[in-house]
Write an enzyme that holds these catalytic residues in place. Structure first.
Site, mmCIF file in Angstrom:
data_model
loop_
_atom_site.group_PDB
_atom_site.id
_atom_site.type_symbol
_atom_site.label_atom_id
_atom_site.label_comp_id
_atom_site.label_asym_id
_atom_site.label_seq_id
_atom_site.Cartn_x
_atom_site.Cartn_y
_atom_site.Cartn_z
ATOM 1 N N HIS A 22 0.828 -1.211 0.000
ATOM 2 C CA HIS A 22 0.000 0.000 0.000
ATOM 3 C C HIS A 22 0.864 1.264 0.000
ATOM 4 O O HIS A 22 0.464 2.301 0.507
ATOM 5 C CB HIS A 22 -0.983 -0.008 1.185
ATOM 6 C CG HIS A 22 -2.060 -1.044 0.998
ATOM 7 N ND1 HIS A 22 -3.196 -0.813 0.267
ATOM 8 C CD2 HIS A 22 -2.143 -2.333 1.424
ATOM 9 C CE1 HIS A 22 -3.952 -1.912 0.264
ATOM 10 N NE2 HIS A 22 -3.330 -2.846 0.950
ATOM 11 N N SER A 55 -12.201 -18.351 -21.934
ATOM 12 C CA SER A 55 -11.247 -18.605 -20.866
ATOM 13 C C SER A 55 -11.405 -20.033 -20.384
ATOM 14 O O SER A 55 -12.522 -20.527 -20.260
ATOM 15 C CB SER A 55 -11.514 -17.631 -19.712
ATOM 16 O OG SER A 55 -11.077 -18.175 -18.499
ATOM 17 N N SER A 111 -6.251 -14.345 -5.283
ATOM 18 C CA SER A 111 -5.268 -14.828 -4.310
ATOM 19 C C SER A 111 -4.286 -13.749 -3.888
ATOM 20 O O SER A 111 -3.396 -14.000 -3.088
ATOM 21 C CB SER A 111 -4.485 -15.984 -4.928
ATOM 22 O OG SER A 111 -3.830 -15.517 -6.096
ATOM 23 N N GLY A 112 -4.418 -12.551 -4.442
ATOM 24 C CA GLY A 112 -3.459 -11.491 -4.120
ATOM 25 C C GLY A 112 -2.149 -11.662 -4.865
ATOM 26 O O GLY A 112 -1.135 -11.063 -4.515
ATOM 27 N N SER A 114 -1.989 -11.102 -8.214
ATOM 28 C CA SER A 114 -2.134 -10.277 -9.426
ATOM 29 C C SER A 114 -2.561 -11.052 -10.657
ATOM 30 O O SER A 114 -1.982 -10.903 -11.739
ATOM 31 C CB SER A 114 -0.837 -9.540 -9.737
ATOM 32 O OG SER A 114 -0.678 -8.516 -8.848
ATOM 33 N N SER A 115 -3.613 -11.850 -10.495
ATOM 34 C CA SER A 115 -4.168 -12.498 -11.680
ATOM 35 C C SER A 115 -4.681 -11.429 -12.642
ATOM 36 O O SER A 115 -4.603 -11.596 -13.864
ATOM 37 C CB SER A 115 -5.293 -13.452 -11.290
ATOM 38 O OG SER A 115 -6.252 -12.792 -10.502
ATOM 39 N N SER A 116 -5.197 -10.324 -12.111
ATOM 40 C CA SER A 116 -5.747 -9.305 -13.015
ATOM 41 C C SER A 116 -4.657 -8.625 -13.833
ATOM 42 O O SER A 116 -4.820 -8.430 -15.043
ATOM 43 C CB SER A 116 -6.614 -8.285 -12.282
ATOM 44 O OG SER A 116 -6.085 -7.979 -11.039
ATOM 45 N N ASP A 158 1.563 -3.874 -9.680
ATOM 46 C CA ASP A 158 1.269 -5.198 -10.231
ATOM 47 C C ASP A 158 1.592 -5.268 -11.715
ATOM 48 O O ASP A 158 2.232 -6.212 -12.196
ATOM 49 C CB ASP A 158 -0.207 -5.549 -10.000
ATOM 50 C CG ASP A 158 -0.590 -5.488 -8.530
ATOM 51 O OD1 ASP A 158 0.315 -5.416 -7.682
ATOM 52 O OD2 ASP A 158 -1.796 -5.505 -8.236
HETATM 53 C C1 GLA Z 1 -3.143 -4.245 -5.017
HETATM 54 C C2 GLA Z 1 -2.956 -3.089 -5.998
HETATM 55 C C3 GLA Z 1 -1.504 -2.602 -5.985
HETATM 56 C C4 GLA Z 1 -1.041 -2.302 -4.555
HETATM 57 C C5 GLA Z 1 -1.359 -3.477 -3.621
HETATM 58 C C6 GLA Z 1 -1.054 -3.168 -2.177
HETATM 59 O O1 GLA Z 1 -2.410 -5.359 -5.452
HETATM 60 O O2 GLA Z 1 -3.280 -3.482 -7.318
HETATM 61 O O3 GLA Z 1 -1.372 -1.462 -6.809
HETATM 62 O O4 GLA Z 1 -1.600 -1.110 -4.087
HETATM 63 O O5 GLA Z 1 -2.711 -3.872 -3.712
HETATM 64 O O6 GLA Z 1 0.306 -2.983 -1.981
#
Ligand code: GLA
Length: 367
Positions: A22, A55, A111-112, A114-116, A158
């Site tokens: 963040h 997909s 899952s955090g 960054s699949s997007s 990301d």
């Molecule tokens: C998400 C956002 C990123 C970053 C993180 C937290 O992954 O896409 O830009 O802000 O949260 O670090």
């Protein structure tokens, strides 16, 4: 010519952030790695004047007339990430060609990891169809897609990591100048990611709220462009004027930026103990000051920290579920896997999924 030879295959990786959470949308520092899991796009040009999407992970064959893309409403589905990219390509004045994209994501969604961003970047390479953008422009285009169309006010981390990943290297990214240096991960530890297998719905609204709370804290420092520019001493001097919550958010951001710089220095010196300690401090700050952790993430970190050979552990990504990242001595990984699985499962009745991650190359055309 055989049809198969018309198909172009692109890959873009997901990422795991080692430290600096963040901080990106506050102009600060982050240190992600790109990972082997990501998104593969197989692009076939031609056909009707439309963008066809399918997909492996989601049912359905979607198609969107090219003429509608610039003005359409979002669909509320995964297709919005691709459509957002298509719109940003049009906004650059570039042509969108009729195309069929067949998509296979290997990074778990939600899952955090960054699949997007992996979907955006791999689709962008396909839709640009050989039109060269600089790596930074490619990352920015994908960030704009997410901000402008999907409606998530994300930072640059990301997409940047997905584009700039490099085997064996972490990316020390300055989100103000948007420039990076590569940093090798010292020998003697591996990056182990553990998936809580939960994603609390709060995620995107809480993210927006954190962005707004950081802005509120920043408004107490006229002349400063971002929390990156506020020192801890300045924050302490202004503390009595700032409401408790924005103050705590700003404290996290300012101290987290310092931790990334210390982590970077420790990585260059091969000091795994110092790196691990900073990861734990980062987690505690995200837990208590930034309040983006959750009980499942906290318990994974707490379990990891009782085990031998664990240098450090923290939540990674936006929070409210998703994954932790831990630095673990190679000889301790088997024990880590069995202990973390058994103890987490006993507590939550959920089986965590554990991935060993090595820093991997960024987005590219495969074939
Ligand atoms: C998400 C956002 C990123 C970053 C993180 C937290 O992954 O896409 O830009 O802000 O949260 O670090």
């Amino acid at each position: 010519m055989a049809l198969a030879s018309l198909v172009k295959h692109y890959h873009a990786p997901g990422r795991v952030n080692l430290i600096g959470e963040h901080t990106d949308y506050n102009g600060g520092f982050v240190m992600p790695i790109a990972i082997a899991m990501g998104c593969d796009v197989y692009a076939t040009p031609g056909g009707e004047p439309e963008l066809r999407l399918e997909s492996k992970q989601f049912a359905g064959d979607l198609s969107f007339p090219l003429a509608n893309i610039a003005t359409m409403e979002k669909t509320g589905t995964w297709a919005d990430y691709v459509l957002g990219v298509a719109r940003e390509i049009l906004a650059l004045g570039l042509e969108l060609k009729p195309m069929h994209l067949s998509i296979n994501a290997t990074v778990p969604t939600g899952s955090g990891l960054s699949s997007s961003a992996a979907l955006e970047v791999s689709s962008a390479l396909a839709l640009l169809d050989g039109h060269e953008l600089s790596p930074l422009d490619l990352a920015r285009l994908c960030q704009r897609a997410e901000r402008n169309f999907v409606g998530m006010p994300c930072g640059i981390m990301d997409q940047y990591a997905s584009v700039h990943g490099k085997a064996h290297q972490a990316i020390m990214l300055d989100c103000r100048s948007i420039t990076h240096e590569y940093v090798p991960i010292p020998d003697g530890a591996e990056i182990v990611v553990t998936n809580t297998m939960v994603k609390h719905e709060l995620g995107s609204s809480a993210y927006r709220q954190r962005v707004a709370e950081c802005q509120e804290a920043l408004s107490h420092f006229p002349g400063k462009a971002a929390l990156r520019d506020v020192t801890f001493a300045e924050l302490e001097r202004a503390a009595s004027q700032i409401a408790e919550i924005p103050l705590a958010r700003a404290r996290h951001v300012i101290l987290e930026d310092l931790r990334v710089e210390q982590f970077y220095a420790a990585a260059l010196q091969g000091d795994l103990t110092a790196m691990g300690k900073l990861m734990v401090e980062s987690h505690r700050s995200l837990q208590h000051d930034y309040e983006v952790s959750c009980e499942e993430l906290d318990s994974l970190v707490d379990i990891a920290l009782t085990l031998d050979g664990v240098y450090g552990s923290r939540m990674t990504g936006g929070g409210f579920g998703g994954c932790t990242v831990s630095l673990v001595a190679p000889e301790a990984i088997a024990m880590f896997e069995s202990q973390v699985s058994a103890q987490y499962q006993a507590k939550w009745n959920l089986k965590p999924v554990i991935y060993r991650c090595t820093p991997s190359d960024g987005a590219h055309r495969v074939a």
